[in-house]
Design an enzyme around this catalytic site. Sequence first.
Site, PDB file in Angstrom:
ATOM      1  N   SER A  96       0.830  -1.193   0.000  1.00  0.00           N
ATOM      2  CA  SER A  96       0.000   0.000   0.000  1.00  0.00           C
ATOM      3  C   SER A  96       0.874   1.256   0.000  1.00  0.00           C
ATOM      4  O   SER A  96       1.962   1.263   0.557  1.00  0.00           O
ATOM      5  CB  SER A  96      -0.892   0.008   1.231  1.00  0.00           C
ATOM      6  OG  SER A  96      -1.798  -1.071   1.188  1.00  0.00           O
ATOM      7  N   CYS A 110       2.648   4.653   0.782  1.00  0.00           N
ATOM      8  CA  CYS A 110       3.071   5.356   1.996  1.00  0.00           C
ATOM      9  C   CYS A 110       4.210   6.302   1.637  1.00  0.00           C
ATOM     10  O   CYS A 110       5.375   5.910   1.670  1.00  0.00           O
ATOM     11  CB  CYS A 110       3.503   4.384   3.084  1.00  0.00           C
ATOM     12  SG  CYS A 110       4.080   5.225   4.575  1.00  0.00           S
ATOM     13  N   GLU A 112      -2.771   5.629   1.044  1.00  0.00           N
ATOM     14  CA  GLU A 112      -2.032   6.454   2.006  1.00  0.00           C
ATOM     15  C   GLU A 112      -2.856   6.666   3.271  1.00  0.00           C
ATOM     16  O   GLU A 112      -4.032   7.008   3.202  1.00  0.00           O
ATOM     17  CB  GLU A 112      -1.713   7.809   1.371  1.00  0.00           C
ATOM     18  CG  GLU A 112      -0.816   8.688   2.205  1.00  0.00           C
ATOM     19  CD  GLU A 112       0.627   8.239   2.192  1.00  0.00           C
ATOM     20  OE1 GLU A 112       1.167   7.953   3.271  1.00  0.00           O
ATOM     21  OE2 GLU A 112       1.214   8.181   1.101  1.00  0.00           O
ATOM     22  N   GLY A 113      -2.247   6.437   4.428  1.00  0.00           N
ATOM     23  CA  GLY A 113      -2.933   6.668   5.700  1.00  0.00           C
ATOM     24  C   GLY A 113      -4.157   5.803   5.885  1.00  0.00           C
ATOM     25  O   GLY A 113      -5.198   6.282   6.304  1.00  0.00           O
ATOM     26  N   ASP A 121      -9.876   2.406   8.547  1.00  0.00           N
ATOM     27  CA  ASP A 121      -9.227   1.776   7.391  1.00  0.00           C
ATOM     28  C   ASP A 121     -10.269   1.555   6.302  1.00  0.00           C
ATOM     29  O   ASP A 121     -11.187   0.761   6.489  1.00  0.00           O
ATOM     30  CB  ASP A 121      -8.588   0.446   7.782  1.00  0.00           C
ATOM     31  CG  ASP A 121      -7.614  -0.092   6.740  1.00  0.00           C
ATOM     32  OD1 ASP A 121      -7.636   0.387   5.586  1.00  0.00           O
ATOM     33  OD2 ASP A 121      -6.834  -0.992   7.083  1.00  0.00           O
ATOM     34  N   ARG A 132      -9.282   0.846   3.058  1.00  0.00           N
ATOM     35  CA  ARG A 132      -8.610   0.221   1.921  1.00  0.00           C
ATOM     36  C   ARG A 132      -9.329  -1.034   1.466  1.00  0.00           C
ATOM     37  O   ARG A 132      -9.967  -1.718   2.250  1.00  0.00           O
ATOM     38  CB  ARG A 132      -7.156  -0.106   2.289  1.00  0.00           C
ATOM     39  CG  ARG A 132      -6.356   1.137   2.630  1.00  0.00           C
ATOM     40  CD  ARG A 132      -4.988   0.800   3.124  1.00  0.00           C
ATOM     41  NE  ARG A 132      -5.070   0.080   4.393  1.00  0.00           N
ATOM     42  CZ  ARG A 132      -4.001  -0.382   5.032  1.00  0.00           C
ATOM     43  NH1 ARG A 132      -2.804  -0.223   4.533  1.00  0.00           N
ATOM     44  NH2 ARG A 132      -4.144  -1.014   6.184  1.00  0.00           N
TER      45      ARG A 132
END
Length: 150
Positions: free
Chosen positions: A1, A3, A42-43, A78, A80
């Site tokens: 992912s 970052c 991101e995050g 989250d 994602r």
Amino acid sequence: SECLPGDVFYSKKCDCGEQKHKFMQLMEMEKIGVLVYIKGHEGRGAGLYNKIKAYEILDTESSKNHIDALSDVGCQSDIREYNAAARFLKYTLEIKSLRLFSNNLQKFEAVKKLFGSYGSRQSMPTIPGEYNEKYLQEKVSLCGHDGLLE
């Protein structure tokens, strides 16, 4: 992912850059592998701006964890999604079996859904450092990461 702080600036607040570097070394050693770098993660999907705002909260309020900090900036813990990456590997690259190097069990669920018994997972242990030990412990206790801490 994705970052940016970990991958580009080698931030000590996370383990992302270290894990990506370890995996790239492993691919070179084994002479096989695919690195899937998922943009927009991101995050935990909150985006870079919100991630930086959450970092600021964590730097000023030591009692907060990273999930609380994301919530304080108006983000879910989250968001994602990994199914598209798994489908890409199976249907576009036509990979028949997969060994996922990840501590994130959500990623592995996406792999198992498509690859069944032809999907396996290998953890990527990390040695905690001064700046990321609390965050890594939170990934295990709050986010269900498995095999993360050495």
